[in-house]
Write a protein that holds these residues in place. Structure first.
Motif, mmCIF file in Angstrom:
data_model
loop_
_atom_site.group_PDB
_atom_site.id
_atom_site.type_symbol
_atom_site.label_atom_id
_atom_site.label_comp_id
_atom_site.label_asym_id
_atom_site.label_seq_id
_atom_site.Cartn_x
_atom_site.Cartn_y
_atom_site.Cartn_z
ATOM 1 N N PRO A 1 23.169 -100.224 -16.450
ATOM 2 C CA PRO A 1 24.102 -101.285 -16.003
ATOM 3 C C PRO A 1 24.376 -102.158 -17.305
ATOM 4 O O PRO A 1 23.573 -101.806 -18.532
ATOM 5 C CB PRO A 1 23.230 -102.163 -15.006
ATOM 6 C CG PRO A 1 21.930 -102.160 -15.361
ATOM 7 C CD PRO A 1 21.661 -100.775 -16.031
ATOM 8 N N ASN B 1 23.784 -105.751 -17.630
ATOM 9 C CA ASN B 1 22.992 -107.102 -17.833
ATOM 10 C C ASN B 1 21.993 -107.018 -18.992
ATOM 11 O O ASN B 1 21.802 -108.060 -19.476
ATOM 12 C CB ASN B 1 22.530 -107.605 -16.464
ATOM 13 C CG ASN B 1 21.493 -106.919 -15.724
ATOM 14 O OD1 ASN B 1 21.422 -105.576 -16.051
ATOM 15 N ND2 ASN B 1 20.862 -107.489 -15.155
ATOM 16 N N LYS C 1 24.193 -92.557 -19.808
ATOM 17 C CA LYS C 1 25.653 -93.110 -19.552
ATOM 18 C C LYS C 1 25.240 -94.634 -19.450
ATOM 19 O O LYS C 1 24.823 -95.151 -18.673
ATOM 20 C CB LYS C 1 26.080 -92.599 -18.250
ATOM 21 C CG LYS C 1 27.678 -92.571 -18.257
ATOM 22 C CD LYS C 1 28.358 -93.879 -18.313
ATOM 23 C CE LYS C 1 28.437 -94.744 -16.913
ATOM 24 N NZ LYS C 1 29.211 -96.028 -17.276
ATOM 25 N N SER D 1 26.572 -98.954 -19.933
ATOM 26 C CA SER D 1 27.492 -99.670 -19.096
ATOM 27 C C SER D 1 29.078 -99.522 -20.044
ATOM 28 O O SER D 1 28.739 -99.873 -21.125
ATOM 29 C CB SER D 1 26.981 -101.084 -18.639
ATOM 30 O OG SER D 1 28.218 -101.634 -18.192
ATOM 31 N N GLY E 1 33.348 -95.375 -17.979
ATOM 32 C CA GLY E 1 33.031 -95.969 -16.979
ATOM 33 C C GLY E 1 32.903 -95.381 -15.763
ATOM 34 O O GLY E 1 32.422 -94.279 -15.693
ATOM 35 N N SER F 1 31.214 -91.743 -15.036
ATOM 36 C CA SER F 1 29.950 -91.559 -14.201
ATOM 37 C C SER F 1 30.055 -90.787 -13.026
ATOM 38 O O SER F 1 29.026 -89.990 -12.561
ATOM 39 C CB SER F 1 29.725 -93.135 -13.727
ATOM 40 O OG SER F 1 28.368 -93.337 -13.115
ATOM 41 N N THR G 1 20.007 -97.504 -12.622
ATOM 42 C CA THR G 1 19.924 -98.910 -12.423
ATOM 43 C C THR G 1 21.190 -99.430 -12.272
ATOM 44 O O THR G 1 22.183 -99.316 -13.137
ATOM 45 C CB THR G 1 19.224 -99.492 -13.932
ATOM 46 O OG1 THR G 1 18.321 -98.803 -14.097
ATOM 47 C CG2 THR G 1 18.982 -101.044 -13.552
ATOM 48 N N GLY G 2 21.316 -100.497 -11.449
ATOM 49 C CA GLY G 2 22.853 -100.900 -10.958
ATOM 50 C C GLY G 2 22.621 -101.425 -9.633
ATOM 51 O O GLY G 2 21.651 -101.923 -9.105
ATOM 52 N N SER G 3 23.912 -101.669 -9.046
ATOM 53 C CA SER G 3 24.046 -102.429 -7.920
ATOM 54 C C SER G 3 23.495 -101.843 -6.699
ATOM 55 O O SER G 3 23.595 -100.420 -6.783
ATOM 56 C CB SER G 3 25.322 -102.827 -7.488
ATOM 57 O OG SER G 3 26.398 -101.647 -7.486
ATOM 58 N N GLY H 1 19.544 -104.147 -6.840
ATOM 59 C CA GLY H 1 19.350 -105.475 -7.039
ATOM 60 C C GLY H 1 18.928 -106.065 -5.643
ATOM 61 O O GLY H 1 17.997 -105.438 -4.889
ATOM 62 N N PHE I 1 7.259 -101.216 -12.366
ATOM 63 C CA PHE I 1 8.539 -102.319 -11.868
ATOM 64 C C PHE I 1 9.413 -101.469 -11.109
ATOM 65 O O PHE I 1 10.009 -100.423 -11.448
ATOM 66 C CB PHE I 1 8.995 -102.484 -13.399
ATOM 67 C CG PHE I 1 10.314 -103.579 -13.096
ATOM 68 C CD1 PHE I 1 10.149 -104.958 -12.666
ATOM 69 C CD2 PHE I 1 11.512 -103.173 -13.226
ATOM 70 C CE1 PHE I 1 11.307 -105.711 -12.366
ATOM 71 C CE2 PHE I 1 12.693 -103.916 -12.861
ATOM 72 C CZ PHE I 1 12.607 -105.210 -12.419
HETATM 73 P P1 NAD Z 1 26.897 -101.170 -11.337
HETATM 74 O O1 NAD Z 1 26.107 -100.507 -10.257
HETATM 75 O O2 NAD Z 1 28.487 -101.905 -11.051
HETATM 76 O O3 NAD Z 1 27.147 -100.181 -12.354
HETATM 77 C C1 NAD Z 1 25.838 -99.681 -12.904
HETATM 78 C C2 NAD Z 1 26.216 -98.209 -13.713
HETATM 79 O O4 NAD Z 1 27.015 -97.346 -12.671
HETATM 80 C C3 NAD Z 1 27.298 -98.469 -14.653
HETATM 81 O O5 NAD Z 1 27.029 -97.679 -15.875
HETATM 82 C C4 NAD Z 1 28.753 -98.076 -14.124
HETATM 83 O O6 NAD Z 1 29.696 -97.577 -14.838
HETATM 84 C C5 NAD Z 1 28.377 -97.106 -12.990
HETATM 85 N N1 NAD Z 1 29.191 -97.146 -11.855
HETATM 86 C C6 NAD Z 1 29.807 -98.155 -11.162
HETATM 87 N N2 NAD Z 1 30.533 -97.875 -10.289
HETATM 88 C C7 NAD Z 1 30.326 -96.428 -10.083
HETATM 89 C C8 NAD Z 1 30.804 -95.682 -8.976
HETATM 90 N N3 NAD Z 1 31.625 -96.070 -8.053
HETATM 91 N N4 NAD Z 1 30.130 -94.251 -9.147
HETATM 92 C C9 NAD Z 1 29.545 -93.926 -10.087
HETATM 93 N N5 NAD Z 1 28.915 -94.852 -11.224
HETATM 94 C C10 NAD Z 1 29.531 -96.217 -11.090
HETATM 95 O O7 NAD Z 1 26.013 -102.518 -11.588
HETATM 96 P P2 NAD Z 1 26.135 -103.420 -12.823
HETATM 97 O O8 NAD Z 1 27.338 -104.448 -12.498
HETATM 98 O O9 NAD Z 1 26.352 -102.891 -14.178
HETATM 99 O O10 NAD Z 1 24.759 -104.257 -12.925
HETATM 100 C C11 NAD Z 1 24.452 -105.287 -12.187
HETATM 101 C C12 NAD Z 1 23.719 -104.859 -10.714
HETATM 102 O O11 NAD Z 1 22.435 -103.933 -11.239
HETATM 103 C C13 NAD Z 1 23.092 -106.062 -10.021
HETATM 104 O O12 NAD Z 1 23.010 -105.696 -8.670
HETATM 105 C C14 NAD Z 1 21.466 -105.881 -10.581
HETATM 106 O O13 NAD Z 1 20.795 -106.513 -9.812
HETATM 107 C C15 NAD Z 1 21.301 -104.531 -10.792
HETATM 108 N N6 NAD Z 1 20.067 -104.371 -11.606
HETATM 109 C C16 NAD Z 1 19.049 -104.000 -11.359
HETATM 110 C C17 NAD Z 1 17.985 -103.898 -12.190
HETATM 111 C C18 NAD Z 1 16.636 -103.165 -12.005
HETATM 112 O O14 NAD Z 1 15.808 -102.992 -12.634
HETATM 113 N N7 NAD Z 1 16.272 -102.831 -10.472
HETATM 114 C C19 NAD Z 1 18.005 -104.032 -13.445
HETATM 115 C C20 NAD Z 1 19.310 -104.679 -13.937
HETATM 116 C C21 NAD Z 1 20.329 -104.843 -13.033
#
Ligand code: NAD
Length: 454
Positions: free
Chosen positions: A109, A111, A134, A136, A165, A169, A183-185, A208, A398
């Motif tokens: 992601p 952040n 990959k 962000s 983007g 992905s 790592t992401g949403s 998250g 973690f």
């Molecule tokens: P995101 O899920 O939007 O994107 C993460 C990654 O997935 C990016 O590289 C993006 O290009 C890709 N992606 C986005 N949409 C996709 C799709 N439809 N299909 C395939 N790939 C896709 O997350 P973000 O906005 O970059 O990051 C914020 C989120 O990440 C928050 O929810 C946060 O809590 C979470 N996060 C979790 C941790 C952890 O360690 N648990 C750490 C940091 C952030």
């Protein structure tokens, strides 16, 4: 797609099975991160004005600490581990072999765009995998420097970066991988999990959540406020383990609000936009999303924004409705709702409303209350009387649980999640107990004895 094939061929060459080869690559990475530390700080500042100190602590030095632990221990962790044998197999010696999965896809992601690429990458490489990263697309300057570092340090088939983007992905996710680390949403995590299921690919999902911060009436209010404010407004609230909302005992609510305001002012001055220590929201879309969350809310402090700068000041909100956009999902920005409780049932009504969070923080000087909250609620990790710092100890895995993720990493846990654990029994040939072979016509006395062998 050419990339996974290159990584698969490289893995098949057996080069990464040699621990010395992995170590050399990680040492080159260590050297390169140290050499490029200033450039990384500049890239993150260009992406969302991340303060230099925060980049050093939470990005580059964080990864260097991970590298240090890994370089010190990986040889030992990579060795077959002897475990005790069981009598039924006597004579044998039993082992746990840790082998790399193969080719790993690592999606990150924005952040903590540097840390969240390199911390898992260190584990994946240490365990002997080949990797496709990959980064962000929302932090392009950091993505570029990640690409440069990886290209300089690793052979292309060992680790390579694919920038881009959502579409990129998605194209990557269609491929067959041996492991996916995402790592992401939570929403995208579900998409990743579905794609992985098609090939039965194992995954780690670092997602998250809506992290509660509980403050009871015995808490040391000034220190509590200081520690909440630090963890919440670090990275302008764009931290997966930041407190999402505060549940405070009604008796100390007013005192806590005053202490929170003071801590914000002490940290960022009267105008946080002028502070060098306060980051910006990553882009217009997220800035607009956060501003919408504030509509109709009772703002106790802050709420000041500047569209030209994606700036949103540290903001405290009083008693938001549970069905308002602010309380629907993860806030992921510098807005901190404050909700009073009187009974433990009130706490429960809030916490149980959401999926299991990534983090939970409990501020209390009462051991019985700390224990009750720890025992009652399931969450990824957290702190008693502090916030966020649970991420810093490499001996603590973690990760999340349930809606906040699957699997934990850092330190030894990283080495283990990127390794398939093979159980091996080495059997001696000098003795062969006849009992296990058919025909199984055994006297009752012997059958009874066998039951004790397992
Ligand atoms: P995101 O899920 O939007 O994107 C993460 C990654 O997935 C990016 O590289 C993006 O290009 C890709 N992606 C986005 N949409 C996709 C799709 N439809 N299909 C395939 N790939 C896709 O997350 P973000 O906005 O970059 O990051 C914020 C989120 O990440 C928050 O929810 C946060 O809590 C979470 N996060 C979790 C941790 C952890 O360690 N648990 C750490 C940091 C952030």
């Amino acid at each position: 797609m050419e990339v996974p094939k290159k990584q698969r061929d490289f893995f098949a060459s057996q080069k990464t099975k040699d621990v010395a080869y992995r170590k050399k690559a990680l040492k080159r990475l260590q050297k390169e991160i140290l050499a490029r530390e200033d450039d990384v700080c500049k890239a993150l500042y260009a992406d969302f004005k991340k303060p230099e100190f925060e980049t050093l602590v939470a990005e580059t030095q964080f990864v260097l600490a991970e590298l240090k632990v890994m370089l010190k221990n990986m040889e030992f962790w990579a060795r077959p581990e002897r475990v005790s044998s069981i009598l039924a197999n006597w004579p044998s010696s039993d082992y746990l072999y840790r082998e790399p999965y193969g080719t790993v896809l690592l999606i990150a992601p924005w952040n903590y765009p540097f840390q969240l690429v390199f911390a898992p990458l260190v584990g994946a490489v240490a365990a002997g995998n080949t990797v496709v990263v990959k980064p962000s697309e929302l932090t392009p300057n950091t993505s570029q420097i990640i690409t440069e570092i990886v290209a300089k340090v690793f052979e292309p088939g060992h680790v390579s970066v694919v920038e881009g983007g959502v579409e990129v992905s998605q194209q990557l996710l269609v491929q067959k991988w041996d492991y996916i680390f995402f790592t992401g949403s939570t929403k995208v995590g579900q998409i990743v999990y579905e794609s992985a299921a098609k090939h039965l690919t194992p995954v780690t999902l670092e997602l998250g959540g809506k992290n509660p911060c509980i403050v009871d009436d015995s808490a040391s209010i000034k220190l509590t406020a200081k520690r909440i404010v630090w963890g919440k407004f670090l990275n302008a609230g764009q931290t997966c383990i930041a407190s999402d909302y505060i549940l405070v005992h009604r008796k100390v609510k007013a005192a806590l609000i005053e202490a929170l305001k003071k801590s914000i002012q002490d940290g960022f001055g009267d105008i946080s936009q002028a502070s060098d220590d306060y980051a910006r929201i990553v882009n217009e879309k997220h800035h607009a999303r956060l501003k919408t969350m504030l509509e109709g809310q009772d703002i106790l402090f802050g709420g000041i924004s500047d569209d030209t700068d994606n700036y949103l000041s540290p903001t405290l909100v009083d008693e938001p409705q549970m069905d308002s956009p602010l309380m629907e999902g993860e806030i992921f920005g510098p807005i901190l709702p404050i909700i009073a409780y009187e009974t433990e049932e009130d706490i429960d009504n809030h916490i149980s409303h959401y999926g299991k969070p990534l983090a939970t923080y409990i501020f209390s000087n009462r051991k019985s209350f700390q224990k009750k909250m720890l025992d009652k609620y399931s969450f990824g990790g957290g702190c008693i009387n502090d916030t966020v710092i649970q991420i810093s100890n490499k001996k603590l895995p973690f990760g999340g649980v349930g809606a906040s993720g699957l699997g934990g990493y850092h330190g030894k846990a990283s080495f283990e999640i990127f390794s398939n654990q093979k159980g091996i029994i080495k059997k001696a040939n000098w003795f062969d107990a006849p009992l296990r072979y058919p025909p199984y016509k055994l006297p009752n006395k012997i059958v009874k004895m066998i039951k004790h062998l397992f």
